[in-house]
Design an enzyme around this catalytic site. Structure first.
Site, PDB file in Angstrom:
ATOM      1  N   GLY A  10       0.736  -1.386   0.075  1.00 55.46           N
ATOM      2  CA  GLY A  10       0.109   0.008  -0.041  1.00 55.46           C
ATOM      3  C   GLY A  10       0.813   1.094  -0.089  1.00 55.46           C
ATOM      4  O   GLY A  10       1.923   1.479   0.860  1.00 55.46           O
ATOM      5  N   ALA A  21      15.171  12.149  -1.242  1.00 55.39           N
ATOM      6  CA  ALA A  21      16.230  12.113  -0.406  1.00 55.39           C
ATOM      7  C   ALA A  21      17.338  11.123  -0.546  1.00 55.39           C
ATOM      8  O   ALA A  21      18.479  11.343  -0.767  1.00 55.39           O
ATOM      9  CB  ALA A  21      15.856  12.387   0.966  1.00 55.39           C
ATOM     10  N   GLY A 101       5.364  -1.338   3.996  1.00 54.77           N
ATOM     11  CA  GLY A 101       4.703  -1.616   5.554  1.00 54.77           C
ATOM     12  C   GLY A 101       5.198  -2.793   5.826  1.00 54.77           C
ATOM     13  O   GLY A 101       6.382  -3.568   5.461  1.00 54.77           O
ATOM     14  N   THR A 125       3.588   3.222   5.398  1.00 58.75           N
ATOM     15  CA  THR A 125       2.363   2.781   5.518  1.00 58.75           C
ATOM     16  C   THR A 125       1.266   3.603   6.400  1.00 58.75           C
ATOM     17  O   THR A 125       2.043   4.187   7.348  1.00 58.75           O
ATOM     18  CB  THR A 125       2.066   1.434   6.331  1.00 58.75           C
ATOM     19  OG1 THR A 125       0.912   1.053   6.564  1.00 58.75           O
ATOM     20  CG2 THR A 125       3.184   1.157   7.445  1.00 58.75           C
ATOM     21  N   ASP A 127      -0.726   2.837   8.245  1.00 59.09           N
ATOM     22  CA  ASP A 127      -1.299   2.071   9.360  1.00 59.09           C
ATOM     23  C   ASP A 127      -0.689   2.290  10.629  1.00 59.09           C
ATOM     24  O   ASP A 127      -1.008   1.853  11.562  1.00 59.09           O
ATOM     25  CB  ASP A 127      -1.349   0.437   8.979  1.00 59.09           C
ATOM     26  CG  ASP A 127      -2.269   0.158   7.917  1.00 59.09           C
ATOM     27  OD1 ASP A 127      -3.073   1.072   7.536  1.00 59.09           O
ATOM     28  OD2 ASP A 127      -2.084  -0.993   7.391  1.00 59.09           O
ATOM     29  N   ARG A 154     -19.443  15.621   9.770  1.00 63.39           N
ATOM     30  CA  ARG A 154     -20.231  16.151  11.067  1.00 63.39           C
ATOM     31  C   ARG A 154     -21.245  17.322  10.807  1.00 63.39           C
ATOM     32  O   ARG A 154     -22.143  17.562  11.349  1.00 63.39           O
ATOM     33  CB  ARG A 154     -19.217  16.793  11.928  1.00 63.39           C
ATOM     34  CG  ARG A 154     -19.813  16.738  13.425  1.00 63.39           C
ATOM     35  CD  ARG A 154     -18.746  16.793  14.621  1.00 63.39           C
ATOM     36  NE  ARG A 154     -17.969  17.963  14.058  1.00 63.39           N
ATOM     37  CZ  ARG A 154     -16.699  17.663  14.341  1.00 63.39           C
ATOM     38  NH1 ARG A 154     -16.104  16.732  15.004  1.00 63.39           N
ATOM     39  NH2 ARG A 154     -15.978  18.626  13.907  1.00 63.39           N
ATOM     40  N   GLU A 187     -17.828  10.454  18.861  1.00 67.60           N
ATOM     41  CA  GLU A 187     -18.413   9.800  20.025  1.00 67.60           C
ATOM     42  C   GLU A 187     -17.788   8.414  20.553  1.00 67.60           C
ATOM     43  O   GLU A 187     -17.613   7.882  21.584  1.00 67.60           O
ATOM     44  CB  GLU A 187     -19.841   9.723  20.114  1.00 67.60           C
ATOM     45  CG  GLU A 187     -20.570  10.987  20.561  1.00 67.60           C
ATOM     46  CD  GLU A 187     -20.283  12.189  19.313  1.00 67.60           C
ATOM     47  OE1 GLU A 187     -20.184  11.554  18.107  1.00 67.60           O
ATOM     48  OE2 GLU A 187     -20.368  13.301  19.651  1.00 67.60           O
ATOM     49  N   GLN A 256      -7.774   7.971   2.212  1.00 65.74           N
ATOM     50  CA  GLN A 256      -7.019   8.123   3.220  1.00 65.74           C
ATOM     51  C   GLN A 256      -5.483   7.999   2.629  1.00 65.74           C
ATOM     52  O   GLN A 256      -4.481   8.326   3.485  1.00 65.74           O
ATOM     53  CB  GLN A 256      -7.042   7.130   4.313  1.00 65.74           C
ATOM     54  CG  GLN A 256      -8.164   7.467   5.027  1.00 65.74           C
ATOM     55  CD  GLN A 256      -8.650   6.438   6.264  1.00 65.74           C
ATOM     56  OE1 GLN A 256      -9.734   5.762   6.028  1.00 65.74           O
ATOM     57  NE2 GLN A 256      -7.538   6.125   7.327  1.00 65.74           N
ATOM     58  N   ARG A 257      -5.304   7.210   1.688  1.00 69.81           N
ATOM     59  CA  ARG A 257      -4.083   6.957   1.176  1.00 69.81           C
ATOM     60  C   ARG A 257      -3.269   8.085   0.441  1.00 69.81           C
ATOM     61  O   ARG A 257      -2.106   7.832  -0.185  1.00 69.81           O
ATOM     62  CB  ARG A 257      -4.017   5.611   0.572  1.00 69.81           C
ATOM     63  CG  ARG A 257      -3.637   4.455   1.536  1.00 69.81           C
ATOM     64  CD  ARG A 257      -2.938   3.362   1.211  1.00 69.81           C
ATOM     65  NE  ARG A 257      -3.132   2.876  -0.186  1.00 69.81           N
ATOM     66  CZ  ARG A 257      -3.143   1.517  -0.594  1.00 69.81           C
ATOM     67  NH1 ARG A 257      -3.488   0.867   0.305  1.00 69.81           N
ATOM     68  NH2 ARG A 257      -3.124   1.270  -1.859  1.00 69.81           N
TER      69      ARG A 257
HETATM   70  O1  F6P Z   1      -1.691  -1.193   4.444  1.00 73.14           O
HETATM   71  C1  F6P Z   1      -2.037   0.118   4.144  1.00 73.14           C
HETATM   72  C2  F6P Z   1      -3.583  -0.161   3.544  1.00 73.14           C
HETATM   73  O2  F6P Z   1      -3.979   0.745   3.072  1.00 73.14           O
HETATM   74  C3  F6P Z   1      -4.482  -0.880   4.633  1.00 73.14           C
HETATM   75  O3  F6P Z   1      -4.754   0.336   5.514  1.00 73.14           O
HETATM   76  C4  F6P Z   1      -5.682  -1.413   3.929  1.00 73.14           C
HETATM   77  O4  F6P Z   1      -6.272  -2.494   4.811  1.00 73.14           O
HETATM   78  C5  F6P Z   1      -4.888  -1.919   2.901  1.00 73.14           C
HETATM   79  O5  F6P Z   1      -3.720  -1.150   2.674  1.00 73.14           O
HETATM   80  C6  F6P Z   1      -5.641  -1.969   1.401  1.00 73.14           C
HETATM   81  O6  F6P Z   1      -4.987  -2.244   0.413  1.00 73.14           O
HETATM   82  P1  F6P Z   1      -5.265  -2.508  -1.024  1.00 73.14           P
HETATM   83  O7  F6P Z   1      -4.937  -1.156  -1.465  1.00 73.14           O
HETATM   84  O8  F6P Z   1      -4.329  -3.344  -1.628  1.00 73.14           O
HETATM   85  O9  F6P Z   1      -6.674  -2.607  -1.101  1.00 73.14           O
END
Ligand code: F6P
Length: 324
Positions: A10, A21, A101, A125, A127, A154, A187, A256-257
């Protein structure tokens, strides 16, 4: 000297800063850098480019990875790993920098134990689940991206007085969901390390509502269950308390990525990249660059692959105490 560099598994924001760098630091020491495309796949399929100081210009602020990534299933088989080792040997590559990761560190460990290629790992990663390091590259950006998204959710949750389940990534380690919940003032947080029954979730939601909360946000880790599954179970339970309760879901997932790395991830990536070359020039084989006692330092890859990171439960009670 000739070295290889690749990003694997990921992707995470900040990987480009680390590549930049490492390449520039290597150039400074007259080391030639080969970038493999799509991770380990690039070694097996002979896809690579030579990287010099100019080929990494203008990438520090870019999300993703210019080298692209993959999860290469062939590498699980020894015959393909052997092919990769032979290929690197024939290319005159002495060291390989692997950015990724836990899965990528496992691959690095294979190089270490099965081949003559020397390895350095750089964490990459969102995570933050690698044992031995307090931080992994990309975490801060992912946390901020999710925080921004939930702030928006929200607004609309408040307007309608709704209950939201927001499913977030983080695999089976709960730190990212927990920090997202803390940062957004959510919450409830549901993470694999802290399971509660749907009945208790419904009870808690109702309790917040009766205390005057207009909306309720539940941050759900992808490693707990899917938002769709939880919605199915939770919705009828909530209706029993009040037929007017409305439940909605949102899956943040890969949002998120992506995105431009935060200043912290750019700096962490830069320092990790530079440190990786320092390890190579001092012939320190088998380490990855991590954060320990708030200092960037080499940590044994062996340690990371043999252990599983665990979560500090104190943070969960903090959330419960504050969200009343
Ligand atoms: O390890 C990073 C991550 O984004 C995890 O949070 C998630 O479970 C996984 O990779 C998703 O993987 P893929 O992009 O292969 O679906």
């Amino acid at each position: 000297m000739r070295i290889g560099i690749l990003t694997s598994g990921g992707d995470s924001p900040g990987m480009n800063a680390a590549i930049r760098a490492a390449v520039r630091s290597a150039k400074d020491k007259n080391i030639q850098v080969i970038g493999f495309i799509q991770g380990l796949k690039g070694i097996l399929d002979n896809k690579f480019i030579e990287l010099d100081d100019r080929s990494v210009s203008g990438i520090i602020e870019k999300g993703g990875t210019i080298l692209q990534s993959s999860r290469e299933p062939r590498f699980l088989q020894y015959e393909y790993r052997k092919l990769a080792y032979e290929r690197l040997n024939s290319m005159g590559i002495e060291w390989l920098i692997i950015i990724g990761g836990n899965g990528s560190l496992k691959a690095a460990h294979k190089f270490l134990t099965e081949s003559s290629i020397k390895v350095v790992g750089i964490t990459g990663t969102i995570d933050n689940d690698i044992y031995g390091t307090e931080y992994t590259l990309g975490y801060d950006t992912a946390l901020n991206t999710a925080t921004e998204a939930i702030d928006k959710i929200r607004d609309t949750a408040f307007s309608f007085g709704r209950i939201f389940i927001v499913e977030v990534m983080g695999r089976d380690y709960g730190l990212l969901p927990l920090d997202i919940a803390l940062a957004t003032g959510s919450e409830l947080v549901l993470i694999p390390e802290y399971r509660i029954s749907p009945n208790v979730i419904a009870q808690k939601v109702h309790m917040y509502k009766t205390k005057g909360k207009k909306h309720v946000i539940i941050v759900l880790s992808e490693g707990y269950c899917s938002a769709f599954e939880l919605e199915k179970e939770l919705s009828p339970l909530l209706k029993q308390y009040n037929p007017e309760y409305e439940l909605r879901i949102c899956v943040l997932g890969h949002i998120q990525r992506g995105g431009s790395p935060t200043a912290y991830d750019r700096i962490f990536g830069t320092l990790s990249g530079q440190k990786s070359i320092e390890l190579i020039t001092s012939n320190k084989n088998g380490y990855f660059i991590g954060l320990k006692d708030n200092k960037i330092q080499p940590i044994e890859i062996e340690l990371a692959v043999r252990n599983k990171k665990t979560l500090e439960h104190k943070l969960i009670s903090t959330l419960e105490e504050i969200s009343i």
